[in-house]
Design an enzyme around this catalytic site. Structure first.
Site, PDB file in Angstrom:
ATOM      1  N   LYS A   1       3.672  12.138 -10.856  1.00 30.96           N
ATOM      2  CA  LYS A   1       2.635  11.091 -11.816  1.00 30.96           C
ATOM      3  C   LYS A   1       3.755   9.246 -12.142  1.00 30.96           C
ATOM      4  O   LYS A   1       4.636   9.370 -12.476  1.00 30.96           O
ATOM      5  CB  LYS A   1       2.247  10.895 -13.120  1.00 30.96           C
ATOM      6  CG  LYS A   1       1.342  12.174 -13.364  1.00 30.96           C
ATOM      7  CD  LYS A   1       0.520  12.542 -14.958  1.00 30.96           C
ATOM      8  CE  LYS A   1       0.213  13.968 -15.051  1.00 30.96           C
ATOM      9  NZ  LYS A   1      -0.658  14.173 -16.381  1.00 30.96           N
TER      10      LYS A   1
ATOM     11  N   HIS B   1       1.031  12.744 -30.223  1.00 30.85           N
ATOM     12  CA  HIS B   1       0.132  11.022 -29.972  1.00 30.85           C
ATOM     13  C   HIS B   1      -0.274  10.193 -31.029  1.00 30.85           C
ATOM     14  O   HIS B   1      -0.097   9.536 -31.560  1.00 30.85           O
ATOM     15  CB  HIS B   1      -0.040  11.057 -28.735  1.00 30.85           C
ATOM     16  CG  HIS B   1       0.460  11.319 -27.013  1.00 30.85           C
ATOM     17  ND1 HIS B   1      -0.758  12.019 -25.410  1.00 30.85           N
ATOM     18  CD2 HIS B   1       1.752  10.724 -26.419  1.00 30.85           C
ATOM     19  CE1 HIS B   1       0.754  11.626 -25.391  1.00 30.85           C
ATOM     20  NE2 HIS B   1       1.827  10.883 -25.300  1.00 30.85           N
TER      21      HIS B   1
ATOM     22  N   HIS C   1       1.537  17.513 -27.072  1.00 24.11           N
ATOM     23  CA  HIS C   1       1.411  16.186 -26.693  1.00 24.11           C
ATOM     24  C   HIS C   1       0.217  15.359 -27.558  1.00 24.11           C
ATOM     25  O   HIS C   1       0.154  14.256 -28.402  1.00 24.11           O
ATOM     26  CB  HIS C   1       1.236  15.638 -25.869  1.00 24.11           C
ATOM     27  CG  HIS C   1       2.720  15.894 -25.191  1.00 24.11           C
ATOM     28  ND1 HIS C   1       3.644  16.502 -24.829  1.00 24.11           N
ATOM     29  CD2 HIS C   1       3.063  15.134 -23.966  1.00 24.11           C
ATOM     30  CE1 HIS C   1       4.686  17.264 -24.469  1.00 24.11           C
ATOM     31  NE2 HIS C   1       4.374  15.428 -23.963  1.00 24.11           N
TER      32      HIS C   1
ATOM     33  N   GLU D   1      -3.909  17.905 -11.763  1.00 25.22           N
ATOM     34  CA  GLU D   1      -4.424  18.179 -13.633  1.00 25.22           C
ATOM     35  C   GLU D   1      -5.538  18.866 -13.150  1.00 25.22           C
ATOM     36  O   GLU D   1      -6.382  17.876 -13.758  1.00 25.22           O
ATOM     37  CB  GLU D   1      -3.487  17.270 -14.880  1.00 25.22           C
ATOM     38  CG  GLU D   1      -4.161  17.601 -15.981  1.00 25.22           C
ATOM     39  CD  GLU D   1      -3.327  16.385 -16.968  1.00 25.22           C
ATOM     40  OE1 GLU D   1      -2.070  15.968 -16.629  1.00 25.22           O
ATOM     41  OE2 GLU D   1      -3.730  16.365 -17.792  1.00 25.22           O
TER      42      GLU D   1
ATOM     43  N   ASN E   1       0.657  19.641 -21.819  1.00 27.41           N
ATOM     44  CA  ASN E   1       0.537  18.584 -22.693  1.00 27.41           C
ATOM     45  C   ASN E   1       0.214  19.356 -24.413  1.00 27.41           C
ATOM     46  O   ASN E   1       0.240  18.602 -25.121  1.00 27.41           O
ATOM     47  CB  ASN E   1      -1.694  18.017 -22.328  1.00 27.41           C
ATOM     48  CG  ASN E   1      -1.312  17.327 -22.159  1.00 27.41           C
ATOM     49  OD1 ASN E   1      -0.641  16.692 -21.014  1.00 27.41           O
ATOM     50  ND2 ASN E   1      -2.298  17.194 -20.995  1.00 27.41           N
TER      51      ASN E   1
ATOM     52  N   LYS F   1       8.760  23.261 -14.722  1.00 24.86           N
ATOM     53  CA  LYS F   1       7.532  21.844 -14.420  1.00 24.86           C
ATOM     54  C   LYS F   1       7.326  22.044 -12.933  1.00 24.86           C
ATOM     55  O   LYS F   1       5.837  21.900 -12.246  1.00 24.86           O
ATOM     56  CB  LYS F   1       8.145  20.459 -14.751  1.00 24.86           C
ATOM     57  CG  LYS F   1       7.266  19.342 -14.757  1.00 24.86           C
ATOM     58  CD  LYS F   1       7.032  18.734 -15.453  1.00 24.86           C
ATOM     59  CE  LYS F   1       6.007  17.752 -14.859  1.00 24.86           C
ATOM     60  NZ  LYS F   1       6.189  16.242 -15.619  1.00 24.86           N
TER      61      LYS F   1
ATOM     62  N   ARG G   1       1.060  -2.069  -0.170  1.00 23.23           N
ATOM     63  CA  ARG G   1       0.359  -0.070   0.240  1.00 23.23           C
ATOM     64  C   ARG G   1       0.639   1.287   0.191  1.00 23.23           C
ATOM     65  O   ARG G   1       0.179   2.561  -0.131  1.00 23.23           O
ATOM     66  CB  ARG G   1      -0.958   0.742   1.028  1.00 23.23           C
ATOM     67  CG  ARG G   1      -1.695  -1.373   0.965  1.00 23.23           C
ATOM     68  CD  ARG G   1      -3.001  -0.836   1.897  1.00 23.23           C
ATOM     69  NE  ARG G   1      -4.073  -1.864   1.916  1.00 23.23           N
ATOM     70  CZ  ARG G   1      -4.772  -3.041   2.287  1.00 23.23           C
ATOM     71  NH1 ARG G   1      -2.803  -3.315   3.374  1.00 23.23           N
ATOM     72  NH2 ARG G   1      -5.114  -3.621   2.059  1.00 23.23           N
TER      73      ARG G   1
HETATM   74  N1  NAD Z   1       5.315  10.212 -14.900  1.00 16.27           N
HETATM   75  C1  NAD Z   1       5.484  11.834 -16.030  1.00 16.27           C
HETATM   76  O1  NAD Z   1       5.033  12.481 -15.962  1.00 16.27           O
HETATM   77  C2  NAD Z   1       5.964  11.686 -17.419  1.00 16.27           C
HETATM   78  C3  NAD Z   1       7.103  12.724 -18.086  1.00 16.27           C
HETATM   79  C4  NAD Z   1       6.348  12.096 -19.286  1.00 16.27           C
HETATM   80  C5  NAD Z   1       7.312  11.535 -20.063  1.00 16.27           C
HETATM   81  N2  NAD Z   1       7.104   9.943 -18.979  1.00 16.27           N
HETATM   82  C6  NAD Z   1       7.738   8.636 -19.580  1.00 16.27           C
HETATM   83  O2  NAD Z   1       8.644   8.420 -19.623  1.00 16.27           O
HETATM   84  C7  NAD Z   1       9.371   7.981 -20.496  1.00 16.27           C
HETATM   85  C8  NAD Z   1      10.212   8.440 -21.133  1.00 16.27           C
HETATM   86  O3  NAD Z   1      11.352   8.162 -20.559  1.00 16.27           O
HETATM   87  P1  NAD Z   1      12.741   8.532 -21.382  1.00 16.27           P
HETATM   88  O4  NAD Z   1      12.742   9.250 -21.881  1.00 16.27           O
HETATM   89  O5  NAD Z   1      14.105   9.182 -19.870  1.00 16.27           O
HETATM   90  O6  NAD Z   1      12.901   7.358 -21.758  1.00 16.27           O
HETATM   91  P2  NAD Z   1      14.281   5.952 -20.721  1.00 16.27           P
HETATM   92  O7  NAD Z   1      13.712   5.851 -19.618  1.00 16.27           O
HETATM   93  O8  NAD Z   1      13.380   4.671 -21.744  1.00 16.27           O
HETATM   94  O9  NAD Z   1      15.499   6.183 -21.129  1.00 16.27           O
HETATM   95  C9  NAD Z   1      15.812   5.891 -22.153  1.00 16.27           C
HETATM   96  C10 NAD Z   1      16.699   5.059 -23.044  1.00 16.27           C
HETATM   97  O10 NAD Z   1      18.035   5.774 -21.903  1.00 16.27           O
HETATM   98  C11 NAD Z   1      18.832   5.151 -21.574  1.00 16.27           C
HETATM   99  N3  NAD Z   1      19.595   5.955 -20.048  1.00 16.27           N
HETATM  100  C12 NAD Z   1      19.232   6.099 -19.141  1.00 16.27           C
HETATM  101  N4  NAD Z   1      20.046   7.371 -18.477  1.00 16.27           N
HETATM  102  C13 NAD Z   1      21.032   7.354 -19.127  1.00 16.27           C
HETATM  103  C14 NAD Z   1      21.872   7.418 -19.008  1.00 16.27           C
HETATM  104  N5  NAD Z   1      22.316   8.632 -17.960  1.00 16.27           N
HETATM  105  N6  NAD Z   1      23.052   7.473 -20.328  1.00 16.27           N
HETATM  106  C15 NAD Z   1      23.318   6.812 -20.990  1.00 16.27           C
HETATM  107  N7  NAD Z   1      22.203   6.171 -21.023  1.00 16.27           N
HETATM  108  C16 NAD Z   1      20.806   6.427 -20.028  1.00 16.27           C
HETATM  109  C17 NAD Z   1      18.299   4.022 -20.786  1.00 16.27           C
HETATM  110  O11 NAD Z   1      18.781   2.804 -20.995  1.00 16.27           O
HETATM  111  C18 NAD Z   1      17.298   3.777 -21.994  1.00 16.27           C
HETATM  112  O12 NAD Z   1      17.713   3.212 -22.955  1.00 16.27           O
HETATM  113  C19 NAD Z   1       7.979   7.106 -20.921  1.00 16.27           C
HETATM  114  O13 NAD Z   1       7.927   5.753 -20.649  1.00 16.27           O
HETATM  115  C20 NAD Z   1       7.187   8.272 -20.944  1.00 16.27           C
HETATM  116  O14 NAD Z   1       5.992   8.330 -20.654  1.00 16.27           O
HETATM  117  C21 NAD Z   1       6.910  10.417 -17.513  1.00 16.27           C
END
Ligand code: NAD
Length: 369
Positions: free
Chosen positions: A146, A255, A251, A240, A248, A230, A124
């Protein structure tokens, strides 16, 4: 060159938490020790690639005081799944995790969302620290609480608002980030500038070369200013209900494009970039933005290698905007069949619009096809 000390900004939401900008991975242990006296066990959820680069530095500060276990998750969006959540639970229990265990999410947005969702439901809810290592995670996903996993029916369908106890951002982790991943974060940072920081937009324009060279002081400023946007927005509207929807921007278009291309041949950053341009054209049609401003946005995105037209993404053959319009119908943000769109209002301001007709949206798509 010695870099300045870290900066602390506070998310002043329902449950406030600090965001440490420019902190060092090695110093997290000391911080935890000062804040959470009852924690004995730490689970670090990360992926093998990130762990190889940064686990040792993080562990340095933790080993004296804590029993530390790693849970590894392969890279990739498909890992944000219920199956992976279940596997994490089994492994956590095997390591003796209980309600006093603290989770550290070490990685990009995928790890942050998955580990965050795990922390929100394990017994939980157990404490969570976000340690973002991609630009996108540092300026965007680690802030705001989120967390989610995906479902065959769609992205982030199963999720929660689960604020971390702290966000611990070490800028040096960005040094190893491939440029394609940098672009995903840049698209979001430029979006932040468009929403409410015209000075940051100008900063991107004037510091193009230093940013491309990854000058540490310039990157520090860019990440700090962008994540602060942010922090401000989610502090005003954690759940939100209003203003947070501005994030957004770009987006709904992006999307739709990503979905139409089955998430292949288009990165999230490219989708957002084209989405920003489409939204800018729509804003122009609505009298919210001049054509000179639309061109300024396009120029900036192009400077950083981000596309402003679908044809710049080589793999695609999309010709009919009707398909994309249909996909926008399914957007989670729509209300009562009405499309809710975020439009830039000049540079440095954005508005929520419920007044866009399908014909106007089609026109905007035609500008980017
Ligand atoms: N929670 C939220 O508010 C929110 C907002 C925007 C996006 N997201 C989510 O975030 C995700 C995308 O995140 P992302 O763009 O960080 O991609 P990711 O987490 O897939 O990372 C991208 C790649 O970078 C590599 N990597 C990470 N840190 C590294 C570093 N310092 N050096 C070298 N390689 C590194 C990882 O291994 C991976 O292969 C999506 O799932 C999306 O839905 C969430």
């Amino acid at each position: 060159m010695s870099l300045p000390e870290y900066q602390k900004v506070e998310v002043t939401a329902n449950i406030p938490y600090p965001v440490f900008l420019g902190a060092q991975l090695e110093a997290l242990g000391e911080y935890l020790h000062s804040q959470f006296q009852d924690v004995e066990h730490i689970l670090i959820i990360t992926n093998p690639q990130v762990a190889k680069l940064y686990a040792e530095r993080l562990q340095k500060g933790l080993l004296v005081d804590y029993r530390v276990n790693f849970l590894f998750v392969p890279a990739g969006e498909t890992e944000k799944s219920l199956e992976r959540l279940s596997q994490l639970t089994t492994a956590a229990l095997r390591f003796g995790a209980d309600r006093h265990t603290l989770v550290i999410a070490l990685g990009g947005g995928v790890i942050g969302d998955l580990a965050g969702f795990f922390a929100s439901v394990f017994m939980r809810g157990i404490r969570l620290i976000q340690v973002p290592t991609t630009l996108l995670a540092q300026v965007d996903s680690s802030i705001g609480g989120k967390v989610a996993v995906n479902h065959p029916a769609g992205k982030n369908i199963l999720g929660a608002f689960y604020p971390p106890r702290a966000v611990w951002t070490d800028f040096t982790t960005l040094e190893s980030l491939p440029w394609e991943e940098v672009e995903n974060g840049l698209a979001e940072s430029i979006k932040h500038a468009l929403i409410e920081d015209s000075g940051l937009f100008e900063f991107f324009e004037t510091e193009e070369e230093s940013l491309k060279r990854r000058d540490p002081l310039i990157w520090r400023e860019m990440v700090t200013r962008s994540s602060t946007v942010k922090v401000r927005i989610v502090s005003q509207d954690e759940r939100e209900q209003g203003r947070r929807a501005l994030l957004n921007l770009g987006h709904s278009f992006g999307h739709a494009l990503e979905t139409e291309m089955n998430y292949r041949g288009v990165t999230h950053g490219q989708g957002v970039s084209i989405g920003l341009v489409a939204a800018a054209h729509l804003a122009n049609a609505k009298g919210l933005m001049t054509m000179a401003e639309v061109d300024r946005i396009k120029r900036l995105l192009n400077k950083f290698g981000l596309p402003t037209k679908i044809t710049e993404i080589v793999e695609t053959t999309i010709k009919d905007p009707q398909v994309l319009l249909q996909l926008m119908q399914a957007d989670k943000k729509n209300q009562g069949g009405r499309k809710i769109l975020i439009l830039p209002h000049g540079i440095g301001r954005a508005v929520i619009s419920k007044e866009c007709t399908d014909a106007e949206i089609l026109d905007a798509w035609n500008q980017v096809i």
